[in-house]
Design a protein around this motif. Structure first.
Motif, mmCIF file in Angstrom:
data_model
loop_
_atom_site.group_PDB
_atom_site.id
_atom_site.type_symbol
_atom_site.label_atom_id
_atom_site.label_comp_id
_atom_site.label_asym_id
_atom_site.label_seq_id
_atom_site.Cartn_x
_atom_site.Cartn_y
_atom_site.Cartn_z
ATOM 1 N N VAL A 9 73.662 38.360 53.976
ATOM 2 C CA VAL A 9 72.324 38.927 54.148
ATOM 3 C C VAL A 9 72.076 39.184 55.640
ATOM 4 N N GLN A 10 71.832 40.433 55.962
ATOM 5 C CA GLN A 10 71.550 40.801 57.350
ATOM 6 C C GLN A 10 70.366 41.757 57.369
ATOM 7 N N LEU A 11 69.324 41.468 58.130
ATOM 8 C CA LEU A 11 68.136 42.314 58.211
ATOM 9 C C LEU A 11 68.011 42.976 59.579
ATOM 10 N N LEU A 12 68.841 42.505 60.545
ATOM 11 C CA LEU A 12 68.811 43.068 61.897
ATOM 12 C C LEU A 12 70.252 43.288 62.328
ATOM 13 N N SER A 219 72.575 29.226 46.404
ATOM 14 C CA SER A 219 72.821 29.315 47.831
ATOM 15 C C SER A 219 72.692 30.732 48.336
ATOM 16 N N LEU A 220 72.452 30.832 49.639
ATOM 17 C CA LEU A 220 72.366 32.120 50.313
ATOM 18 C C LEU A 220 73.343 32.101 51.463
ATOM 19 N N ARG A 221 73.990 33.214 51.701
ATOM 20 C CA ARG A 221 74.861 33.332 52.861
ATOM 21 C C ARG A 221 74.246 34.396 53.754
ATOM 22 N N ILE A 222 73.782 33.973 54.917
ATOM 23 C CA ILE A 222 73.025 34.901 55.754
ATOM 24 C C ILE A 222 73.664 35.017 57.134
ATOM 25 N N ASP A 223 73.305 36.079 57.830
ATOM 26 C CA ASP A 223 73.745 36.257 59.208
ATOM 27 C C ASP A 223 72.902 35.312 60.078
ATOM 28 N N GLY A 224 73.515 34.259 60.540
ATOM 29 C CA GLY A 224 72.792 33.244 61.303
ATOM 30 C C GLY A 224 72.416 33.691 62.702
ATOM 31 N N GLY A 246 63.189 23.280 43.243
ATOM 32 C CA GLY A 246 64.336 22.443 43.588
ATOM 33 C C GLY A 246 65.023 22.867 44.867
ATOM 34 N N PRO A 247 66.222 22.325 45.087
ATOM 35 C CA PRO A 247 66.909 22.530 46.367
ATOM 36 C C PRO A 247 67.548 23.921 46.494
ATOM 37 N N THR A 248 67.726 24.345 47.739
ATOM 38 C CA THR A 248 68.433 25.593 48.056
ATOM 39 C C THR A 248 69.408 25.294 49.183
ATOM 40 N N PHE A 249 70.530 25.969 49.144
ATOM 41 C CA PHE A 249 71.533 25.805 50.188
ATOM 42 C C PHE A 249 71.632 27.124 50.959
ATOM 43 N N ILE A 250 71.488 27.043 52.290
ATOM 44 C CA ILE A 250 71.607 28.246 53.123
ATOM 45 C C ILE A 250 72.809 28.069 54.042
ATOM 46 N N GLU A 251 73.726 29.027 53.985
ATOM 47 C CA GLU A 251 74.811 29.047 54.961
ATOM 48 C C GLU A 251 74.476 30.117 55.999
ATOM 49 N N ALA A 252 74.128 29.676 57.197
ATOM 50 C CA ALA A 252 73.824 30.611 58.275
ATOM 51 C C ALA A 252 75.104 30.820 59.071
ATOM 52 N N VAL A 253 75.674 32.009 58.962
ATOM 53 C CA VAL A 253 76.953 32.287 59.621
ATOM 54 C C VAL A 253 76.687 32.617 61.084
ATOM 55 N N THR A 254 77.147 31.739 61.949
ATOM 56 C CA THR A 254 76.862 31.903 63.368
ATOM 57 C C THR A 254 78.128 31.557 64.153
ATOM 58 N N TYR A 255 77.968 31.305 65.423
ATOM 59 C CA TYR A 255 79.150 30.991 66.237
ATOM 60 C C TYR A 255 78.768 30.076 67.391
ATOM 61 N N ARG A 256 79.563 29.043 67.551
ATOM 62 C CA ARG A 256 79.368 28.130 68.682
ATOM 63 C C ARG A 256 80.058 28.759 69.887
ATOM 64 N N MET A 257 79.273 29.379 70.768
ATOM 65 C CA MET A 257 79.883 30.103 71.891
ATOM 66 C C MET A 257 80.393 29.153 72.977
ATOM 67 N N GLY A 258 79.881 27.954 72.994
ATOM 68 C CA GLY A 258 80.320 26.981 74.008
ATOM 69 C C GLY A 258 81.272 25.960 73.411
ATOM 70 N N PRO A 259 81.493 24.874 74.150
ATOM 71 C CA PRO A 259 82.340 23.794 73.639
ATOM 72 C C PRO A 259 81.601 22.984 72.578
ATOM 73 N N HIS A 260 82.344 22.173 71.835
ATOM 74 C CA HIS A 260 81.721 21.282 70.847
ATOM 75 C C HIS A 260 80.708 20.378 71.533
ATOM 76 N N THR A 261 81.138 19.743 72.614
ATOM 77 C CA THR A 261 80.234 19.023 73.511
ATOM 78 C C THR A 261 80.780 19.263 74.910
ATOM 79 N N THR A 262 80.093 18.705 75.911
ATOM 80 C CA THR A 262 80.566 18.876 77.283
ATOM 81 C C THR A 262 81.896 18.166 77.524
ATOM 82 N N ALA A 263 82.353 17.344 76.561
ATOM 83 C CA ALA A 263 83.637 16.668 76.712
ATOM 84 C C ALA A 263 84.771 17.454 76.047
ATOM 85 N N ASP A 264 84.502 18.672 75.665
ATOM 86 C CA ASP A 264 85.475 19.453 74.897
ATOM 87 C C ASP A 264 85.862 20.707 75.681
ATOM 88 N N ASP A 265 87.067 21.188 75.449
ATOM 89 C CA ASP A 265 87.537 22.417 76.102
ATOM 90 C C ASP A 265 88.049 23.378 75.038
#
Lengths: 370, 468
Positions: A9-12, A219-224, A246-265
């Motif tokens: 699902v993408q609206l933009l 569930s919904l799969r959306i552009d996160g 009842g419950p709903t599951f949303i998968e927001a498809v996105t991207y971690r542009m940085g490291p997992h944490t500052t201790a990661d490369d």
């Protein structure tokens, strides 16, 4: 990899064009230029807070920081869709959600500076403090939702977690119970493509969103990275929960542009071309394009937004560096809500242990020992 | 104002990092968070953002150097007046101890990555699976040097294994802190606690072991006295040395004592000729000739007798308990000057010893201190102290109480002086006693009586008959 469910699902669009879609548009009718600009402002400010916190870690002022760079739309769009009486159960990366909830920026970094075991009182903002244990918070959310159901209120629990967490037992148990009792809970998964150094394809041969139907959860799969789609999907899921759906599951498809944490490369395990590709899908960039076409972006607006972000960064820096060291014995303060004999004994033992460091104690012991 | 930036722990639990490149040079103006260097840790190459806005003054470490966490790497002039003392500099003198280094804890990375994203499938071996040739089951990885248990390789074939990282000595944080404060390397200390645990007493024992021979009776001239009087030092007008070890401990003890116990000092000058004559007669006596009984032993004995008559001098103020501790024994401390500082070993249950026993105990204490074998037990648990300032040729002083004790007696030098004797002026052996006591525990009346008792015994040893 075969894409089993291509209907993202993408609206933009990446180019900043509004994509009409009948079944979702009604949920975002009220998002006019001013409302979209407010969302953009939030995203700029949280990105600035995030980069300042990363810098503070590099400067030795924070022990660790989990950057959210690239996930601003997923967090802001969903957090701004919530009511104040809804309760949030986050992982450790939802610092933009905490910002939307009104958590003071200094309180957000307190735990990462090692000055407190938790940065804020969950009940003042209806948001739990970060859960470091992967996926544990989803159980708390389902439990809270069962409580809301029994209290007969229409408040909803929302829990945030990542793609990696969906492989944890806790998350699966939370979904089983949520489905069994039709609990008012929204499972908001930010699929940022990487579970630390493990790409999502290793643990999910089908889309993450496809897991939920097996539990009986739609569930919904959306552009996160599309803040409008995130807003629409979250509002839809919240409405289902509030009205007994009842419950709903949303998968927001996105991207971690940085490291997992500052201790990661991430350069050790990630193709730089992948990062370059996702930079074109930057959530701020496309909203900026839309706002420009709507005539909302003016030099004054840009300057005011930048000033707001700088002020937040300055407040964060001053608050972080000026934070007083905690009293060592305060570690016992919020373990239980009521007095506990075992803990009191431990507190007394620890107090004695602390005094054993002092030179005065040493002298006294040397001279006072019979 | 100069601000020094020390290398932080850029990951989780890292001890060092390498400066890969400096992107600024001294004299460059920098803004807050400007990328000034690339630093490589065990986990990542990271961009170092400037923690200050200002002008780079000094790059303390060149590129390509591995720097320990906590070492200064760059200084900035951020404008404004200098602070009188820059607190950020205070730990600079402390070099990181390499023996305490830990292996970097690589959170998030498991063992070496197996390429391809999926673990390689291997044939599972069953216990009865003898038909499978061993070679095809699971060829040992190149890195694996351990031979199978069933067929131990001869020791000579085994490749040399790097010596395992030496475990740091076992102790507890408060004791480690004590050792650090005293400048004691725990590697040099033998632990006597459970399973070889190094205790507080072990650390203290190490201090005494490492002391040069002190002298309880004779003045220790020390190296400085040997220098020509015209030269106090070479070229420098001032020099500084860190406050540590025994000096630090002594300072803390003295400050604690001087500012918690209200001190009163009284003086009494007496004609001790009869005691000197007594000592002469003892030396002439075959029974006591080799007992080595001196004036210190007599003063010690007199003190023990006086304590029995005025017990409040042998007490302790226990502030936390809100109690006064009355000792029914005398652990008699004797202050010992050593080149490294003051030690106060004590003679346990001194009140039970006769003159000969006291003299022997004093000799033993002297020998132990000279040999550096004073035990921690002898250094703890004193109840009252004598300090012999007479050995330095001094007459009187206002001694500071050994912390926790109620009284300290300083004995001055014995001098031949014109003194009133039987209504005339005669040359007599004269000694001044100085007594400091804790006025919380001891009133002027008790303190005076105690001092007068000692004086009476020294002035007329036969008077002991009226006291016991």
């Amino acid at each position: 990899m075969i894409d089993f469910s291509p209907q993202l699902v993408q609206l933009l669009s990446i180019d900043g064009e509004r994509i009409p879609r009948g079944d979702f548009d009604s949920w975002v009718e009220d998002l006019d230029g001013a409302a979209l600009l407010a969302l953009y402002r939030d995203m700029v400010v949280v990105r600035r807070i995030d980069t300042e916190a990363t810098a503070l870690q590099r400067q030795g002022e924070l022990g660790l920081w989990p950057p959210l760079l690239g996930q601003e739309a997923a967090q802001i769009g969903s957090a701004r869709a919530l009511r104040s009486d809804d309760f949030i159960f986050p992982s450790y990366r939802e610092n933009a959600v905490a910002y939307c909830r009104g958590v003071n920026v200094t309180d957000i970094v307190k735990v990462w500076r090692g000055n407190a075991l938790s940065g804020w009182d969950p009940y003042t903002v209806n948001m739990a403090t970060p859960a470091i244990i992967i996926g544990a918070q989803t159980l708390h959310a389902t439990g809270w939702a069962l409580g809301a159901q029994r209290d007969d209120v229409d408040s909803v629990a929302i829990t945030y977690f990542g793609d990696g967490a969906t492989s944890e037992g806790d998350v699966n148990e939370a979904m089983v119970f949520a489905a069994s009792f039709q609990a008012p809970v929204v499972f908001f998964c930010q699929n940022n493509q990487w579970a630390i150094s493990e790409p999502v394809g290793v643990q999910a041969h089908r889309n993450i969103a496809d897991r939920a139907p097996g539990f009986g959860i739609p569930s919904l799969r959306i552009d996160g990275n599309d803040v409008i789609a995130v807003t629409a999907a979250t509002r839809m899921a919240l409405d289902r929960a509030r009205t007994g759906g009842g419950p709903t599951f949303i998968e927001a498809v996105t991207y971690r542009m940085g490291p997992h944490t500052t201790a990661d490369d991430p350069t050790r395990y990630r193709d730089p071309a992948e990062l370059a590709e996702w930079k074109t899908r930057d959530p701020l960039l496309r909203l900026h394009r839309l706002l420009t076409s709507l005539g909302e972006i003016t030099p004054e607006v840009e300057a005011a937004t930048a000033a707001l972000a700088d002020a937040a960064a300055a407040e964060l820096r001053a608050g972080c560096i000026g934070m007083p060291d905690p009293e060592p014995l305060s570690v016992f303060d919020h373990v239980y809500t009521t007095p506990n004999a075992t803990l009191e004994r431990q507190r007394a033992d620890y107090a004695g242990y602390l005094t054993s460091f002092s030179a005065e104690h040493d002298i006294a012991e040397q001279n006072g020992k019979a | 104002m100069i601000k020094v930036f020390k290398l932080p722990d850029l990951g989780e639990g890292l001890t060092e990092s390498e400066i890969v490149a400096w992107l600024v040079a001294p004299g460059d103006a920098v803004t807050l968070n400007q990328h000034i260097a690339d630093v490589e840790t065990a986990k990542a190459v990271v961009e170092l953002p400037s923690p200050f806005a200002g002008v780079v003054r000094v790059l303390h470490q060149p590129a390509g150097v591995v720097v320990h966490v906590g070492e200064p790497i760059v200084s900035f002039d951020i404008g404004g007046a200098d602070e009188p003392t820059d607190s950020t500099l205070k730990t600079d003198a402390v070099a990181p101890a390499p023996v305490e280094q830990r292996e970097a804890n690589l959170v998030g990375y498991g063992p070496a990555v197996e390429r391809g994203g999926h673990p390689q499938r291997r044939t599972r071996t069953g216990a009865g699976d003898a038909s499978v040739p061993a070679a095809s089951v699971e060829p040992p990885a190149a890195a694996s040097v351990a031979p199978p248990a069933a067929a131990p390789a001869p020791a000579s074939v085994e490749p040399p294994v790097a010596a395992p990282a030496r475990e740091r000595p076992r102790s507890t944080p408060p004791v480690r802190a004590l050792a650090r404060d005293l400048g004691i390397d725990l590697n040099m200390v033998t632990g006597t606690g459970k399973d070889g645990l190094i205790t507080r007493d072990d650390v203290r024992a190490r201090i005494t072991e490492s002391l040069p021979a002190p002298d309880l009776h004779g003045a220790e001239p020390g190296a400085t006295a040997a220098q020509p009087a015209t030269s106090l030092g070479d070229d420098v007008r001032e020099s500084r040395s860190p406050i540590k070890s025994l000096r630090k401990l002594t300072a803390a003890a003295m400050v604690q004592s001087a500012f918690t116990a209200p001190h009163v000092t009284e003086f009494l000058t007496i004609d001790v000729t009869p005691t000197v004559e007594l000592l002469d007669s003892l030396r002439a006596d075959r029974q006591f000739a080799d007992a080595g009984i001196g004036i210190l032993a007599v003063v010690a004995k007199a003190l023990c007798l006086a304590v029995a008559r005025t017990p409040s001098l042998n007490t302790r103020w226990d502030e936390p308990a809100g109690e006064i501790v009355q000792y029914h024994y005398v652990n008699l401390g004797v202050a010992a000057a050593t080149p490294r500082g003051l030690l106060v070993p004590n003679i346990g249950d001194a009140e039970r010893l006769d003159l000969r026993g006291l003299a022997a105990a004093l000799a033993e204490l002297t020998t132990a201190a000279r040999a550096g074998t004073t035990t921690p037990a002898a250094l703890s648990g004193g109840t009252i102290t004598i300090t012999n300032i007479g050995v330095f040729g001094i007459d009187a002083g206002t001694p500071i109480l050994n912390p926790g004790e109620a009284a300290i007696l300083a004995m001055g030098a014995i001098r031949s002086r014109p003194w009133e004797y039987r209504g005339e002026v005669a040359l007599r052996k004269v000694l001044t006693l100085s007594l400091s006591f804790d006025h919380r525990l001891v009133d002027g009346e008790q303190g005076s009586r105690f001092l007068a008792d000692i004086g009476t015994i020294l002035a007329d040893p036969a008077r002991v008959l009226t006291m016991v």
